[in-house]
Scaffold this motif. Structure first.
Motif, PDB file in Angstrom:
ATOM      1  N   LEU A  99       0.827  -1.201   0.000  1.00  0.00           N
ATOM      2  CA  LEU A  99       0.000   0.000   0.000  1.00  0.00           C
ATOM      3  C   LEU A  99       0.863   1.253   0.000  1.00  0.00           C
ATOM      4  CD1 LEU A  99      -2.610  -1.115   2.695  1.00  0.00           C
ATOM      5  CD2 LEU A  99      -2.912  -1.119   0.213  1.00  0.00           C
ATOM      6  N   VAL A 100       0.263   2.353  -0.406  1.00  0.00           N
ATOM      7  CA  VAL A 100       0.888   3.665  -0.307  1.00  0.00           C
ATOM      8  C   VAL A 100       0.083   4.442   0.726  1.00  0.00           C
ATOM      9  CG1 VAL A 100       1.418   5.817  -1.508  1.00  0.00           C
ATOM     10  CG2 VAL A 100       1.634   3.634  -2.719  1.00  0.00           C
ATOM     11  N   TYR A 101       0.750   4.971   1.732  1.00  0.00           N
ATOM     12  CA  TYR A 101       0.073   5.777   2.751  1.00  0.00           C
ATOM     13  C   TYR A 101       0.163   7.237   2.334  1.00  0.00           C
ATOM     14  CZ  TYR A 101       0.822   1.679   5.802  1.00  0.00           C
ATOM     15  OH  TYR A 101       0.854   0.429   6.350  1.00  0.00           O
ATOM     16  N   ALA A 102      -0.954   7.940   2.405  1.00  0.00           N
ATOM     17  CA  ALA A 102      -1.002   9.369   2.084  1.00  0.00           C
ATOM     18  C   ALA A 102      -1.537  10.099   3.317  1.00  0.00           C
ATOM     19  CB  ALA A 102      -1.878   9.610   0.865  1.00  0.00           C
ATOM     20  N   HIS A 103      -0.630  10.638   4.116  1.00  0.00           N
ATOM     21  CA  HIS A 103      -0.989  11.329   5.363  1.00  0.00           C
ATOM     22  C   HIS A 103      -1.125  12.826   5.121  1.00  0.00           C
ATOM     23  CE1 HIS A 103      -0.398   7.903   8.041  1.00  0.00           C
ATOM     24  NE2 HIS A 103       0.657   7.597   7.310  1.00  0.00           N
ATOM     25  N   VAL A 145      -3.967   4.636   0.474  1.00  0.00           N
ATOM     26  CA  VAL A 145      -4.810   4.874   1.640  1.00  0.00           C
ATOM     27  C   VAL A 145      -4.576   6.316   2.074  1.00  0.00           C
ATOM     28  CG1 VAL A 145      -5.431   4.132   3.964  1.00  0.00           C
ATOM     29  CG2 VAL A 145      -4.533   2.465   2.326  1.00  0.00           C
ATOM     30  N   LEU A 146      -5.623   7.121   1.988  1.00  0.00           N
ATOM     31  CA  LEU A 146      -5.538   8.544   2.295  1.00  0.00           C
ATOM     32  C   LEU A 146      -6.153   8.839   3.659  1.00  0.00           C
ATOM     33  CD1 LEU A 146      -6.632   8.296  -1.011  1.00  0.00           C
ATOM     34  CD2 LEU A 146      -5.518  10.510  -0.843  1.00  0.00           C
ATOM     35  N   THR A 147      -5.509   9.730   4.395  1.00  0.00           N
ATOM     36  CA  THR A 147      -6.027  10.144   5.700  1.00  0.00           C
ATOM     37  C   THR A 147      -5.566  11.558   6.002  1.00  0.00           C
ATOM     38  OG1 THR A 147      -6.131   9.657   8.067  1.00  0.00           O
ATOM     39  CG2 THR A 147      -4.080   9.107   6.947  1.00  0.00           C
ATOM     40  N   LYS A 148      -6.402  12.281   6.741  1.00  0.00           N
ATOM     41  CA  LYS A 148      -6.012  13.632   7.169  1.00  0.00           C
ATOM     42  C   LYS A 148      -5.051  13.564   8.353  1.00  0.00           C
ATOM     43  CE  LYS A 148     -10.125  14.001  10.024  1.00  0.00           C
ATOM     44  NZ  LYS A 148     -11.407  14.637  10.228  1.00  0.00           N
ATOM     45  N   HIS A 149      -4.980  12.414   8.978  1.00  0.00           N
ATOM     46  CA  HIS A 149      -4.158  12.232  10.175  1.00  0.00           C
ATOM     47  C   HIS A 149      -2.681  12.045   9.825  1.00  0.00           C
ATOM     48  CE1 HIS A 149      -7.794  11.962  12.568  1.00  0.00           C
ATOM     49  NE2 HIS A 149      -8.274  11.145  11.647  1.00  0.00           N
ATOM     50  N   GLY A 150      -1.839  12.158  10.831  1.00  0.00           N
ATOM     51  CA  GLY A 150      -0.399  12.019  10.646  1.00  0.00           C
ATOM     52  C   GLY A 150       0.074  10.574  10.672  1.00  0.00           C
ATOM     53  N   ASP A 151       1.382  10.412  10.550  1.00  0.00           N
ATOM     54  CA  ASP A 151       2.003   9.082  10.595  1.00  0.00           C
ATOM     55  C   ASP A 151       1.580   8.343  11.859  1.00  0.00           C
ATOM     56  OD1 ASP A 151       3.352   9.393   8.218  1.00  0.00           O
ATOM     57  OD2 ASP A 151       5.184  10.117   9.165  1.00  0.00           O
ATOM     58  N   GLY A 152       1.421   7.054  11.729  1.00  0.00           N
ATOM     59  CA  GLY A 152       1.046   6.231  12.872  1.00  0.00           C
ATOM     60  C   GLY A 152      -0.446   5.995  12.986  1.00  0.00           C
ATOM     61  N   TYR A 153      -1.253   6.681  12.187  1.00  0.00           N
ATOM     62  CA  TYR A 153      -2.714   6.504  12.265  1.00  0.00           C
ATOM     63  C   TYR A 153      -3.158   5.204  11.595  1.00  0.00           C
ATOM     64  CZ  TYR A 153      -7.699   7.513  11.801  1.00  0.00           C
ATOM     65  OH  TYR A 153      -9.062   7.442  11.864  1.00  0.00           O
ATOM     66  N   LEU A 154      -2.492   4.838  10.530  1.00  0.00           N
ATOM     67  CA  LEU A 154      -2.890   3.662   9.753  1.00  0.00           C
ATOM     68  C   LEU A 154      -2.228   2.411  10.303  1.00  0.00           C
ATOM     69  CD1 LEU A 154      -2.656   5.277   6.220  1.00  0.00           C
ATOM     70  CD2 LEU A 154      -4.725   4.779   7.530  1.00  0.00           C
ATOM     71  N   THR A 155      -2.846   1.855  11.340  1.00  0.00           N
ATOM     72  CA  THR A 155      -2.317   0.653  11.973  1.00  0.00           C
ATOM     73  C   THR A 155      -3.456  -0.287  12.334  1.00  0.00           C
ATOM     74  OG1 THR A 155      -2.441   1.631  14.184  1.00  0.00           O
ATOM     75  CG2 THR A 155      -0.350   1.898  13.004  1.00  0.00           C
ATOM     76  N   GLY A 156      -3.114  -1.470  12.740  1.00  0.00           N
ATOM     77  CA  GLY A 156      -4.052  -2.426  13.303  1.00  0.00           C
ATOM     78  C   GLY A 156      -5.271  -2.706  12.462  1.00  0.00           C
ATOM     79  N   CYS A 157      -6.425  -2.687  13.121  1.00  0.00           N
ATOM     80  CA  CYS A 157      -7.690  -3.035  12.475  1.00  0.00           C
ATOM     81  C   CYS A 157      -8.041  -2.082  11.340  1.00  0.00           C
ATOM     82  CB  CYS A 157      -8.828  -3.032  13.499  1.00  0.00           C
ATOM     83  SG  CYS A 157      -8.694  -4.341  14.722  1.00  0.00           S
TER      84      CYS A 157
END
Length: 141
Positions: free
Chosen positions: A39-43, A61-73
């Motif tokens: 995947l490519v993370y887009a923070h 995977v795009l998110t407004k949040h910073g690094d570390g948000y895209l984890t776990g479930c």
């Protein structure tokens, strides 16, 4: 990277969903980096639509949040969406997803609770509520 993730990565690039995700990330001024599972993370995505903690287009995977948000479930949930793009041959997934959201909204008043794609990706993992269909709700008089 697992073989299945590599295949998904190639398929989503060829079906143009990942290039679209990268374009959306750029338009939203998100910082991209390679993530797990191909995947490519887009923070730091800055466009206020869609209203979600994270969303996936192709393998991005795009998110407004910073690094570390895209984890776990949540990462499991978004990874399943990337696989859905591969199965839906890329861009048709966008139309199918919107239709599934509309059906869910009609059935229960929430765009995700009865959305086939969200249910298959795991409602709980995505942080979505399980709302009963309108006809199964108890009526108070």
């Amino acid at each position: 990277m697992r073989r299945s993730h590599r295949i998904r990565q190639v398929v989503n690039y060829l079906n143009l969903s990942t290039p679209l995700g990268l374009l959306i990330a750029r338009l939203g001024r998100a910082r991209t980096r390679r993530g797990e599972r191909g995947l490519v993370y887009a923070h730091g995505y800055r466009i206020p639509f869609p209203v979600a903690g994270a969303f996936t287009v192709g393998n991005v995977v795009l998110t407004k949040h910073g690094d570390g948000y895209l984890t776990g479930c949540l990462l499991d949930h978004e990874s399943r969406h990337a696989t859905q793009y591969a199965y839906c041959v890329g861009l048709p997934m966008l139309v199918l997803y919107v239709l599934a959201s509309a059906v869910s909204y009609v059935l229960c008043g929430h765009p995700a609770s009865w959305n086939l794609f969200e249910r298959m990706a795991g409602l709980d993992d995505g942080g979505y509520p399980r709302v009963h269909p309108r006809w199964r709700r108890s009526r108070s008089v």
